[in-house]
Design an enzyme around this catalytic site. Structure first.
Site, PDB file in Angstrom:
ATOM      1  N   HIS A  63       0.822  -1.216   0.000  1.00 21.26           N
ATOM      2  CA  HIS A  63       0.000   0.000   0.000  1.00 21.26           C
ATOM      3  C   HIS A  63       0.852   1.260   0.000  1.00 21.26           C
ATOM      4  CE1 HIS A  63      -3.365  -2.558   1.987  1.00 21.26           C
ATOM      5  NE2 HIS A  63      -3.534  -2.497   0.694  1.00 21.26           N
ATOM      6  N   HIS A  64       2.139   1.121  -0.349  1.00 17.85           N
ATOM      7  CA  HIS A  64       2.993   2.315  -0.282  1.00 17.85           C
ATOM      8  C   HIS A  64       2.558   3.359  -1.294  1.00 17.85           C
ATOM      9  CE1 HIS A  64       4.862   0.379  -3.710  1.00 17.85           C
ATOM     10  NE2 HIS A  64       5.557   1.473  -3.932  1.00 17.85           N
ATOM     11  N   ARG A  65       1.857   2.898  -2.317  1.00 16.42           N
ATOM     12  CA  ARG A  65       1.211   3.811  -3.257  1.00 16.42           C
ATOM     13  C   ARG A  65      -0.182   3.271  -3.551  1.00 16.42           C
ATOM     14  NH1 ARG A  65       3.985   7.683  -6.853  1.00 16.42           N
ATOM     15  NH2 ARG A  65       6.126   7.865  -6.145  1.00 16.42           N
ATOM     16  N   LYS A  93       7.202  -4.710 -10.193  1.00 15.51           N
ATOM     17  CA  LYS A  93       7.004  -4.365 -11.606  1.00 15.51           C
ATOM     18  C   LYS A  93       6.625  -2.894 -11.740  1.00 15.51           C
ATOM     19  CE  LYS A  93       4.626  -7.628 -13.593  1.00 15.51           C
ATOM     20  NZ  LYS A  93       3.531  -8.444 -14.135  1.00 15.51           N
ATOM     21  N   ASP A  98       8.051   2.826 -13.125  1.00 15.37           N
ATOM     22  CA  ASP A  98       7.518   4.106 -12.637  1.00 15.37           C
ATOM     23  C   ASP A  98       6.021   4.253 -12.869  1.00 15.37           C
ATOM     24  OD1 ASP A  98       9.866   5.145 -11.543  1.00 15.37           O
ATOM     25  OD2 ASP A  98      10.582   5.773 -13.524  1.00 15.37           O
ATOM     26  N   LYS A 105      -3.092  -8.663  -6.853  1.00 18.30           N
ATOM     27  CA  LYS A 105      -3.480  -9.697  -7.821  1.00 18.30           C
ATOM     28  C   LYS A 105      -4.733 -10.391  -7.333  1.00 18.30           C
ATOM     29  CE  LYS A 105      -1.569 -11.394 -11.628  1.00 18.30           C
ATOM     30  NZ  LYS A 105      -0.599 -10.660 -12.456  1.00 18.30           N
ATOM     31  N   SER A 362      -2.004  -0.094 -18.834  1.00 18.29           N
ATOM     32  CA  SER A 362      -3.135   0.003 -17.899  1.00 18.29           C
ATOM     33  C   SER A 362      -3.104   1.356 -17.189  1.00 18.29           C
ATOM     34  CB  SER A 362      -3.043  -1.094 -16.837  1.00 18.29           C
ATOM     35  OG  SER A 362      -3.663  -2.273 -17.273  1.00 18.29           O
TER      36      SER A 362
HETATM   37  N1  GLU Z   1      -1.900  -9.053 -15.466  1.00 22.31           N
HETATM   38  C1  GLU Z   1      -0.905  -8.183 -16.021  1.00 22.31           C
HETATM   39  C2  GLU Z   1       0.421  -8.373 -15.301  1.00 22.31           C
HETATM   40  O1  GLU Z   1       0.689  -9.413 -14.753  1.00 22.31           O
HETATM   41  C3  GLU Z   1      -1.371  -6.737 -16.097  1.00 22.31           C
HETATM   42  C4  GLU Z   1      -1.734  -6.106 -14.797  1.00 22.31           C
HETATM   43  C5  GLU Z   1      -2.395  -4.732 -14.943  1.00 22.31           C
HETATM   44  O2  GLU Z   1      -2.495  -4.220 -16.047  1.00 22.31           O
HETATM   45  O3  GLU Z   1      -2.798  -4.198 -13.917  1.00 22.31           O
HETATM   46  O4  GLU Z   1       1.279  -7.531 -15.328  1.00 22.31           O
END
Ligand code: GLU
Length: 471
Positions: A63-65, A93, A98, A105, A362
């Site tokens: 939850h840091h962002r 990731k 950035d 997930k 996204s």
């Molecule tokens: N499911 C994708 C991933 O593992 C995309 C996640 C997203 O766009 O929030 O990076």
């Protein structure tokens, strides 16, 4: 220990390895490493004449962002440990590229192939309702997206369910990404992960010295590639690498088996063939290999595991003959197996960087939704007019004129898809440079994954400092 326990352990082992290369506070490292919130749920859905109790999860790793961000997976193999590992990877990731989100997930333990469209819709809507009930979804809270077994269709159901409950909420459409373009999605999101893999590999291969160490000439053009998985990520990686990078796809693996051709496989035709026959086996001009894992052991320049986790393990790591492994899937190489690859001189471009194109676009979609406007709407015509005026001035000064076709190319203003692609390319290139810089600066780091992790840890720790936590 199940293989999924080991997936989470594998992520933790990689984390610990990277942490040892930093001088961050022990408590801070612990706070970054753990999963902040885990929602494990069971809900009944009427399937035919019976009620089925569906097992599902949403894990918010950090939850840091805010919001937290990450896909939702529909698979028989979903379990809490797996979703935790995938949520943790999302945190790192996002930091690497950035994207200002924490990681999350979701997972629903079903095989979508066993359900009708109507049943899947009911499962998805019910899952979304559970998330709303526990405040686990929202434009500023937690924003799901597609993952293995889900796509635009499911995202549209999630959005519709959310809007039903949150009628009138101005930013409601930003509660989920990967939506159909007609439902407030963004152009280029579907291809984004695969396109990002292409940009990332191309960038890694542009460094002459790095390629020399692998016995390769610089540049992606003309290199050979093997792809495991022709799902959304694998198919776009293969298609874009073939079309825009002049890469030769010599091997493809799918559920039903794997095929090889030293002359290269036309991926577009292969996909049409699979759609028609239900299999890649028997595609004209290709040889069928022993089984679906055999393609991973082919001699090639770039191996792209684009299916699921735990594909390269201690059982087959020593048999991998690729020069570069680009982890398009999440966690395709176990931590120990990756050490074997590194020892054998193979360059592993880690998942948390190379497949970050999906979440990057996204993020663009989320921004588009919050601004309530398509990218390019304000400036496209202005830019086009400016270029036209410039061209006219040049024509006046030189006394020469350009043809209609050239004029069209030279005076084009950027559309949404152009901006998305250039934003993605810039992100993948810049992030690779940052990881490589860490790799070169910290001499004791042996692989790009550790360098990527260290880069992420530095960014996350400074976020915590900015929050006034762990000063
Ligand atoms: N499911 C994708 C991933 O593992 C995309 C996640 C997203 O766009 O929030 O990076």
């Amino acid at each position: 220990m199940s293989s999924h326990d080991s997936f989470f352990k594998s992520v933790e082992r990689n984390f610990d390895k990277a942490a040892s290369h930093t001088d961050l506070h022990k408590g801070l490292l612990e706070q970054i490493k753990v999963c902040n919130a885990i929602y494990s749920m069971r809900f009944p859905v009427k399937i035919g004449n019976e009620y089925q109790v569906i097992e599902a999860y949403r894990v918010q790793h950090s939850h840091h962002r805010l919001p937290t961000k990450g896909g939702i997976r529909y698979s028989d193999n979903v379990n809490q440990e797996e979703v935790m590992a995938l949520a943790a990877l999302m945190t790192y990731k996002c930091a690497i590229v950035d994207v200002p989100f924490g990681g999350a997930k979701g997972g629903v333990k079903i095989n979508p192939k066993n359900y009708t469209e109507n049943q899947l819709e009911r499962i998805t809507r019910r899952y979304t309702t559970e998330l709303i009930r526990k405040n686990f979804i929202g434009p500023g809270i937690d924003v799901p997206a597609p993952d293995y077994g889900t796509g635009q269709r499911e995202m549209a159901w999630i959005l519709d369910t959310y809007q039903t409950f949150k009628h009138g909420e101005l930013d409601a459409v930003a509660c989920v990404t990967g939506k159909p373009v007609s439902q407030n999605g963004i152009k280029g999101r579907t291809e984004a992960t695969g396109r990002g893999v292409f940009y990332g590999v191309r960038e890694a291969m542009s460094f002459k010295d790095d390629m020399k160490k692998l016995g390769l000439t610089p540049g992606i053009e003309g290199k050979t590639m093997v792809v495991q998985g022709l799902g959304n990520v694998g198919s776009h990686t293969a298609l874009i690498s073939q079309q825009e990078g002049d890469v030769k796809i010599i091997g493809v693996a799918e559920y039903e088996g794997s095929i090889y051709s030293e002359n290269g496989i036309d991926v577009e035709k292969l996909m049409a063939f699979r759609k028609e026959t239900g299999s890649i086996i028997g595609f004209p001009g290709t040889k069928t290999l022993k089984d679906n894992m055999a393609a991973l052991e082919l001699e090639c320049d770039i191996l792209v595991p684009a299916a699921l986790e735990n594909q390269i393990t201690m059982e087959n790591a020593h048999k991998i003959k690729a020069k570069i492994v680009a982890e398009a899937a999440n966690g395709p190489t176990t931590s120990e197996a990756a050490d074997v690859l590194t020892k054998n001189g193979i360059m592993v471009i880690p998942d948390m960087y190379i497949n970050a194109g999906g979440v990057t676009v996204s993020y663009f979609e989320w921004l588009k939704n919050l601004s309530h406007m398509r990218f390019g709407r304000m400036e496209k015509r202005f830019n086009s007019n400016t270029y036209d005026n410039l061209l006219k001035t040049i024509e006046k000064l030189t006394g020469k004129t350009v043809g209609d076709k050239e004029r069209m190319v030279l005076t084009r203003g950027a559309e949404e898809i152009d901006l998305v692609r250039s934003g993605l390319e810039e992100t993948m290139v810049t992030s690779y440079h940052q990881i490589r810089e860490t790799f070169q600066r910290k001499r004791k780091i042996e692989d790009l994954r550790t360098a990527a992790f260290v880069t992420a840890l530095q960014k996350i720790s400074s976020d915590y400092e900015n929050l006034g936590v762990f000063p």
